[in-house]
Design an enzyme around this catalytic site. Structure first.
Site, short mmCIF file in Angstrom:
data_model
loop_
_atom_site.label_atom_id
_atom_site.label_comp_id
_atom_site.label_asym_id
_atom_site.label_seq_id
_atom_site.Cartn_x
_atom_site.Cartn_y
_atom_site.Cartn_z
N LYS A 50 0.83 -1.43 0.05
CA LYS A 50 -0.02 -0.07 0.05
C LYS A 50 1.01 1.37 -0.01
O LYS A 50 0.66 2.06 -0.79
CB LYS A 50 -0.92 -0.13 1.20
CG LYS A 50 -2.18 -1.13 1.01
CD LYS A 50 -2.73 -1.46 2.38
CE LYS A 50 -3.56 -2.39 2.47
NZ LYS A 50 -4.31 -2.84 3.75
N GLN A 94 -4.41 -1.83 9.83
CA GLN A 94 -4.25 -2.80 9.31
C GLN A 94 -4.86 -3.95 10.17
O GLN A 94 -4.41 -4.08 11.46
CB GLN A 94 -2.86 -3.15 9.17
CG GLN A 94 -2.45 -4.44 8.07
CD GLN A 94 -3.14 -4.37 6.84
OE1 GLN A 94 -3.23 -3.47 6.13
NE2 GLN A 94 -3.95 -5.64 6.26
N ASP A 117 -10.68 2.36 4.80
CA ASP A 117 -11.08 1.19 4.65
C ASP A 117 -12.66 0.83 4.61
O ASP A 117 -12.94 -0.29 4.16
CB ASP A 117 -10.34 0.35 5.90
CG ASP A 117 -9.17 -0.42 5.43
OD1 ASP A 117 -8.97 -0.91 4.09
OD2 ASP A 117 -8.29 -0.87 6.46
#
Ligand code: NAD
Length: 282
Positions: A50, A94, A117
């Protein structure tokens, strides 16, 4: 029939060009902060990919790497500072998180305008109400991949195997919003093959190598394989028995090179969107 490939790398490259042009039009690049807690090796790889894509496309990124024993309170306080920091547009924590941290508390804590997200309850709620703000990267990327190949799920029977909050459920909602007739199957579904056999579009996100065999797929179906597994030889593979299924499907995603590249590009798109929300009031 030999299925055509749904090439995620090519579709992601086209999307990247579009997003790069959008970024060039901004007075300064948006900023994404990635928070990683602990040392899960797979998470390390995802976060690195990412960050690399941010650098390539022109998004500023910063990694906050916290130790495995970080308390929930300390992570929440870090998120509060990032929420308050006007220079930060997107916050991504994450997953998976260490056991002492409840992921829902973390997802709730991220400001809804920085929830790139799309896992937070507000983002999920807006999606369910048919007014999506941030959509989880993988399902959003899958929808974009279908569009890239002019494959419309409208009026078709779409079967989604898997009901996770990050893939199966939001994907089913997006398909429904695109006028598909949707069936969700999962680990407690009886006679999975009888359901998958009816699918015009089959989406598989179970995390089980070779779960879907040729006998489970209707002739001419569009097959999207989200799974990321290692086979017995240690090679990357999806949830679909690729070669035999390719002989009956009309379109199929490879693994790797299908859904994965689209997922990363969705995150970039969400970060640019977060920048657009920057000065709005909740
Ligand atoms: P998860 O473990 O949270 O959910 C798996 C789902 O599959 C569950 O809802 C479960 O009910 C269902 N399932 C499990 N075994 C089944 C079976 N035998 N029959 C029917 N359903 C079954 O997983 P997830 O986070 O949704 O991820 C699914 C897969 O997709 C994993 O392999 C993951 O690595 C991969 N993934 C890939 C990307 C990408 O960008 N390519 C992104 C996210 C997840």
């Amino acid at each position: 029939m030999v299925a055509k490939l749904l090439d995620g790398k090519a579709a992601a490259a086209a999307w990247e060009a579009e997003l790069s042009a959008k970024l060039r039009g901004l007075p300064s690049p948006p900023k994404l902060v990635l928070v990683r807690v602990g040392d899960d090796p797979a998470s390390g790889i995802y976060v690195k990919k990412k960050i690399e894509m941010c650098a390539k496309i022109g998004i500023t990124s910063e990694l906050v790497h916290l130790p495995e024993n970080t308390s929930e309170a300390s992570l929440l306080s870090r998120i509060a500072s990032l929420n308050a920091d006007k220079s930060v547009n997107g916050i991504l924590v994450q997953v998976p998180l260490p056991k002492q941290i409840d992921a829902l508390n973390v997802q709730k804590a991220i400001h809804p305008f920085k929830d790139v997200d799309g896992f937070g309850p507000k983002s999920m709620g807006y999606l369910l109400m048919g007014r999506p703000r941030f959509v989880a990267a993988t399902p959003a990327g899958i929808m974009r991949l279908l569009q890239h190949y002019s494959l419309s799920p409208a009026g078709r029977h779409c079967v989604v195997v898997g009901r996770s909050n990050i893939v199966g459920k939001p994907l089913a909602v997006l398909l429904l919003q695109d006028d598909a007739t949707v069936t969700i199957a999962h680990s407690k579904t009886k006679d999975l093959a009888a359901i998958t056999k009816q699918a015009d579009f089959l989406f598989v996100a179970a995390g089980k190598a070779n779960l879907i065999t040729k006998a489970m797929v209707k002739k001419g179906a569009v097959v999207v394989d989200v799974g990321m597994n290692k086979n017995r030889m240690g090679k990357s593979c999806g949830d679909v028995d690729f070669k035999p299924v390719s002989s009956v499907a009309s379109f199929i995603t490879p693994v790797p090179g299908g859904v994965g590249p689209m997922t990363i590009m969705s995150l970039m798109a969400n970060t640019i969107k977060a920048r657009e929300f920057q000065n709005q009031k909740e």
